[in-house]
Enzyme design. Sequence first.
Site, PDB file in Angstrom:
ATOM      1  NE  ARG A 197      -0.450   0.240   4.920  1.00 10.77           N
ATOM      2  CZ  ARG A 197      -0.996   0.586   6.048  1.00 10.77           C
ATOM      3  NH1 ARG A 197      -2.241   1.023   6.076  1.00 10.77           N
ATOM      4  NH2 ARG A 197      -0.316   0.501   7.174  1.00 10.77           N
TER       5      ARG A 197
ATOM      6  CG  ASP B 266      -5.511  -0.007   0.588  1.00 10.31           C
ATOM      7  OD1 ASP B 266      -4.735   0.756   1.179  1.00 10.31           O
ATOM      8  OD2 ASP B 266      -6.430  -0.634   1.165  1.00 10.31           O
TER       9      ASP B 266
ATOM     10  CB  ALA C 103      -3.789  -8.334   7.816  1.00  4.60           C
ATOM     11  CD  GLN C 104      -4.521  -3.258  12.538  1.00  6.22           C
ATOM     12  OE1 GLN C 104      -3.335  -3.463  12.836  1.00  6.22           O
ATOM     13  NE2 GLN C 104      -5.496  -3.585  13.344  1.00  6.22           N
ATOM     14  CB  SER C 105      -1.043  -7.917  11.243  1.00  5.66           C
ATOM     15  OG  SER C 105       0.096  -7.172  11.611  1.00  5.66           O
TER      16      SER C 105
ATOM     17  CB  SER D  93      -4.589 -15.534  12.779  1.00  9.14           C
ATOM     18  OG  SER D  93      -4.226 -15.323  14.123  1.00  9.14           O
TER      19      SER D  93
ATOM     20  CD  GLU E  45      -5.045 -13.453  18.749  1.00  9.20           C
ATOM     21  OE1 GLU E  45      -5.988 -12.746  19.136  1.00  9.20           O
ATOM     22  OE2 GLU E  45      -4.227 -13.964  19.526  1.00  9.20           O
TER      23      GLU E  45
ATOM     24  CE1 TYR F 139      -5.032  -9.831  12.285  1.00  7.49           C
ATOM     25  CE2 TYR F 139      -5.307 -11.491  13.992  1.00  7.49           C
ATOM     26  CZ  TYR F 139      -4.697 -11.063  12.832  1.00  7.49           C
ATOM     27  OH  TYR F 139      -3.761 -11.862  12.216  1.00  7.49           O
TER      28      TYR F 139
ATOM     29  CE  LYS G  71      -5.496 -12.050   9.319  1.00  7.26           C
ATOM     30  NZ  LYS G  71      -4.805 -12.186   8.017  1.00  7.26           N
TER      31      LYS G  71
ATOM     32  NE  ARG H 172       5.700 -10.761  15.422  1.00  5.26           N
ATOM     33  CZ  ARG H 172       4.431 -10.944  15.064  1.00  5.26           C
ATOM     34  NH1 ARG H 172       3.953 -10.426  13.943  1.00  5.26           N
ATOM     35  NH2 ARG H 172       3.632 -11.660  15.831  1.00  5.26           N
TER      36      ARG H 172
ATOM     37  CB  THR I 280       8.663 -11.429  20.283  1.00  2.77           C
ATOM     38  OG1 THR I 280       8.157 -10.948  19.037  1.00  2.77           O
ATOM     39  CG2 THR I 280       7.827 -12.602  20.777  1.00  2.77           C
TER      40      THR I 280
END
Length: 333
Positions: A36, A61, A85-87, A128, A130, A156, A160, A191, A197
């Site tokens: 983007r 985008d 993604a807005q991760s 994910s 998540e 999020y 997903k 990362r 982390t």
Amino acid sequence: MSMHKTAIITGVNGQDGSYLADLLISKGYRVVGLKRRTSSINTTRVDHLYDNPNFKMHHYDLTDGAAVMHILEKYKPDEFYNLAAQSHVAVSFEIPEYTSDGIAGGTLKILEGIRTVTPYTRYYQASSSEMFGDSKDYDPERGYNEGSRMMPVSPYAVAKLHAHHMTRVYREAYGLHATSGILFNHESPRRGETFVTRKITMAAARIRAGLQEKLTLGNLDAHRDWGFAGDYVEAMWLMLQQPVADDYVVATGKTHSVREFLEVVFSHAGLGDYTQYVDFDARLLRPNEVPYLLGDSYKARRVLEWEPKVDMPALARMMFDSDYESLYEKLRK
Ligand code: NDP
Ligand code: GDR
């Protein structure tokens, strides 16, 4: 006819996009990376590929369906990896609509594009762990697998899950080779700096160098199944080489708390007891938390013959060493 396979990667300048681009280039692919537009340059993770004739970048985008159509028509890709993604889970509580438009709506735009323009394109969806949220539907010894109940607890993760099911629907309804990799947390020296982390390894490097005294964190009791991003992009590629599309959990099979990650990093840094350096800030707590994640990647190990090579302590040391070295380089200049 070119002998090269062509792959498109969305979010190519992110952590996973950059490792996947490296992997595919090493396998002789022509890689078209999509990013983007941002007002500041943020391509450092792929700058080393800039002069490679097999690597190209285009703007796009997730929210722009027409741009996806043009790219599909232009490149007619063999493989399409949707990693954009807005991760950030915590941020998704602040911008839920944008997070959802990009992840849920953006994935659907790509699937529709592939269905109508290039139905032979093999599709990878970045699902994910998540999505399991707080369902607790796991074997205590082995963890969550592909059949575990999913009970997402953040905007999020809900987005997903939408994208995950849509990928399955396009596979079953239209016969697309569409696969979701349900990846557990994976980290690396590349990362993003706001994930826990990397926040820890960067802070420990600065504390060790005398540039910082304290590190501020939220919930230290959360458990994550942390693996190495370099290992995980291999699983993505392997999934798209299978004759039949399917979903796979990718995980190490070991879980650790944020506290344990801190212990490994601070002791490796020679700083001793981490509690001397860590402050708690309630603003870093989330409205909802996923307390515990452990993944069972038996299926990926059996079918893809994939296995992780880096465990949490080795990963934590690798990330600290990289952050400390680059800080040292900067200070020397
Ligand atoms: P990153 O946050 O490092 O990278 C995400 C990429 O998506 C960046 O290139 C980012 O661009 C781009 N992006 C964000 N919003 C948009 C948008 N609206 N349109 C186009 N591009 C956008 O994530 P990771 O590399 O760690 O993860 C890759 C994918 O895998 C993500 O979908 C993530 O949700 C998912 N995932 C990650 C896991 C992990 O532990 N790393 C585990 C499971 C799933 P910019 O740099 O400009 O922000
Ligand atoms: P996560 O990763 O939410 O699991 O999502 P993150 O590193 O952000 O959080 C892991 C755990 O650490 C706790 N935590 C903090 N987290 C952050 N970011 N900052 C802090 O200061 C902090 N203090 C404690 C969190 O509460 C959480 O429990 C990542 C992302 O890559 C997602 O895109 C991906 O889908 C999942 O992993 C699998």
